[in-house]
Motif scaffolding. Structure first.
Motif, PDB file in Angstrom:
ATOM      1  N   ALA A 140     127.004  84.777  -6.603  1.00  0.00           N
ATOM      2  CA  ALA A 140     125.762  84.304  -7.211  1.00  0.00           C
ATOM      3  C   ALA A 140     125.942  83.054  -8.054  1.00  0.00           C
ATOM      4  O   ALA A 140     125.036  82.220  -8.130  1.00  0.00           O
ATOM      5  CB  ALA A 140     125.169  85.416  -8.087  1.00  0.00           C
ATOM      6  N   GLY A 141     127.100  82.894  -8.699  1.00  0.00           N
ATOM      7  CA  GLY A 141     127.213  81.949  -9.795  1.00  0.00           C
ATOM      8  C   GLY A 141     127.678  80.559  -9.457  1.00  0.00           C
ATOM      9  O   GLY A 141     127.648  80.112  -8.297  1.00  0.00           O
ATOM     10  N   VAL A 167     123.398  87.205  -1.092  1.00  0.00           N
ATOM     11  CA  VAL A 167     124.191  87.215  -2.322  1.00  0.00           C
ATOM     12  C   VAL A 167     124.870  88.578  -2.409  1.00  0.00           C
ATOM     13  O   VAL A 167     124.204  89.612  -2.437  1.00  0.00           O
ATOM     14  CB  VAL A 167     123.306  86.963  -3.557  1.00  0.00           C
ATOM     15  CG1 VAL A 167     124.138  87.068  -4.835  1.00  0.00           C
ATOM     16  CG2 VAL A 167     122.646  85.593  -3.462  1.00  0.00           C
ATOM     17  N   TRP A 170     124.561  90.523  -7.049  1.00  0.00           N
ATOM     18  CA  TRP A 170     123.599  89.886  -7.952  1.00  0.00           C
ATOM     19  C   TRP A 170     123.725  90.515  -9.330  1.00  0.00           C
ATOM     20  O   TRP A 170     123.571  91.714  -9.495  1.00  0.00           O
ATOM     21  CB  TRP A 170     122.175  90.044  -7.421  1.00  0.00           C
ATOM     22  CG  TRP A 170     121.162  89.399  -8.315  1.00  0.00           C
ATOM     23  CD1 TRP A 170     120.272  90.022  -9.126  1.00  0.00           C
ATOM     24  CD2 TRP A 170     120.972  87.989  -8.503  1.00  0.00           C
ATOM     25  NE1 TRP A 170     119.524  89.090  -9.811  1.00  0.00           N
ATOM     26  CE2 TRP A 170     119.933  87.841  -9.451  1.00  0.00           C
ATOM     27  CE3 TRP A 170     121.573  86.851  -7.963  1.00  0.00           C
ATOM     28  CZ2 TRP A 170     119.479  86.583  -9.868  1.00  0.00           C
ATOM     29  CZ3 TRP A 170     121.124  85.603  -8.381  1.00  0.00           C
ATOM     30  CH2 TRP A 170     120.091  85.480  -9.318  1.00  0.00           C
ATOM     31  N   PRO A 174     121.597  87.819 -14.796  1.00  0.00           N
ATOM     32  CA  PRO A 174     122.017  86.553 -14.181  1.00  0.00           C
ATOM     33  C   PRO A 174     121.951  85.387 -15.160  1.00  0.00           C
ATOM     34  O   PRO A 174     121.003  85.277 -15.946  1.00  0.00           O
ATOM     35  CB  PRO A 174     121.026  86.371 -13.036  1.00  0.00           C
ATOM     36  CG  PRO A 174     119.829  87.176 -13.428  1.00  0.00           C
ATOM     37  CD  PRO A 174     120.362  88.342 -14.192  1.00  0.00           C
ATOM     38  N   ALA A 178     123.182  81.174 -11.734  1.00  0.00           N
ATOM     39  CA  ALA A 178     122.801  82.137 -10.693  1.00  0.00           C
ATOM     40  C   ALA A 178     121.320  82.033 -10.371  1.00  0.00           C
ATOM     41  O   ALA A 178     120.917  82.051  -9.198  1.00  0.00           O
ATOM     42  CB  ALA A 178     123.162  83.551 -11.141  1.00  0.00           C
ATOM     43  N   ASN A 181     120.642  78.863  -8.483  1.00  0.00           N
ATOM     44  CA  ASN A 181     121.217  78.916  -7.140  1.00  0.00           C
ATOM     45  C   ASN A 181     120.291  79.575  -6.141  1.00  0.00           C
ATOM     46  O   ASN A 181     120.294  79.224  -4.950  1.00  0.00           O
ATOM     47  CB  ASN A 181     122.565  79.650  -7.163  1.00  0.00           C
ATOM     48  CG  ASN A 181     123.670  78.804  -7.743  1.00  0.00           C
ATOM     49  OD1 ASN A 181     123.539  77.591  -7.887  1.00  0.00           O
ATOM     50  ND2 ASN A 181     124.774  79.446  -8.097  1.00  0.00           N
TER      51      ASN A 181
END
Length: 250
Positions: A140-141, A167, A170, A174, A178, A181
């Motif tokens: 995610a990041g 993803v 997750w 977040p 994230a 994104n």
């Protein structure tokens, strides 16, 4: 789609849990899961296939090779003094299963271009030989956009269809990267966002995992996850707007 190849942008990003989720979504179908090369697991120990079936439900499993060291398959095979299966052998075995099962999932090892054998064949070569779409699992990041973009370029260069991006984990909370994104992933991938599996999903009981799985994947994969709603809920407030609100407050 009778064959789906599941690849990641790297290691430890949720490929096995995503594969288990696809098995759960295919309940009622005849499903086979192929692991061309399992590394980092000793003989007799449960590997990724065992985890896929534990979480996702009944499926035929086929592991073509296993090597004890947690390395790329070609490297692990060389160090073990053994021969790893190449793309042609893997594709032949998968194609045979596709004639017997409704759905065959092929879970790679690491990223798309990790070498399987000493000739340098990769999971991308397997997908090309099978004319099978690739589902890309990404973190995610921060840093994921570059990895997803490179994976998408590699697939297009080989004429391989990218089914979409999921993803793999997750976060419950977040961060800004994230959330941003989510908006950018489809554009850099050149493919739709098809799901987001919550972190810790692999620690759920099998019953809970199977019951919740449809909420993590888009209808194209058999689930009910709504990319527009999910992305909208996670959308961060624009910095310009936030600064304007702060200025008014002052």
């Amino acid at each position: 789609m009778s064959v789906i190849v599941v690849s990641g942008t790297g290691t430890e990003i949720g490929k096995t849990v995503v594969t288990a989720g696809l098995v759960a979504l295919a309940a009622g179908l005849r499903v086979a899961v192929v692991k061309p090369a399992q590394t980092g697991v000793a003989e007799g120990e449960p590997g990724d296939l065992a985890e896929v079936r534990r979480l996702g439900g009944p499926a035929h499993g086929l592991e073509l090779a296993r090597f004890p060291e947690p390395l790329a398959p070609a490297t692990a095979a060389r160090r073990a003094g053994r021969t790893a299966p190449g793309a042609e052998e893997i594709a032949d075995r998968v194609a045979a299963l596709a004639g017997e099962y409704d759905l065959v999932l092929v879970e790679g090892a690491g990223g798309l271009l990790v070498r399987f054998d000493d000739r340098g064949t990769t999971l991308a070569d397997v997908a090309r030989l099978l004319a099978a779409p690739v589902l890309v699992v990404a973190p995610a990041g921060l840093g994921t956009l570059n990895a997803v973009a490179l994976t998408g370029e590699a697939l297009r260069a080989r004429g391989v269809d990218q089914l979409g991006v999921v993803v793999g984990s997750w976060p419950a909370a977040p961060d800004l990267a994230a959330r941003c994104n989510l908006l950018d992933l489809p554009e850099v991938a050149g493919a739709p966002l098809l799901g987001a599996v919550p972190e810790g999903a692999g620690r759920l009981s099998p019953a809970d995992f199977r019951a919740r799985a449809p909420r993590w994947f888009a209808p194209r994969l058999g689930g009910t996850w709504d990319a527009t709603a999910f992305t909208g809920a996670a959308r961060p407030e624009p910095l310009v707007a936030a600064e304007a609100v702060g200025a008014l407050a002052r």
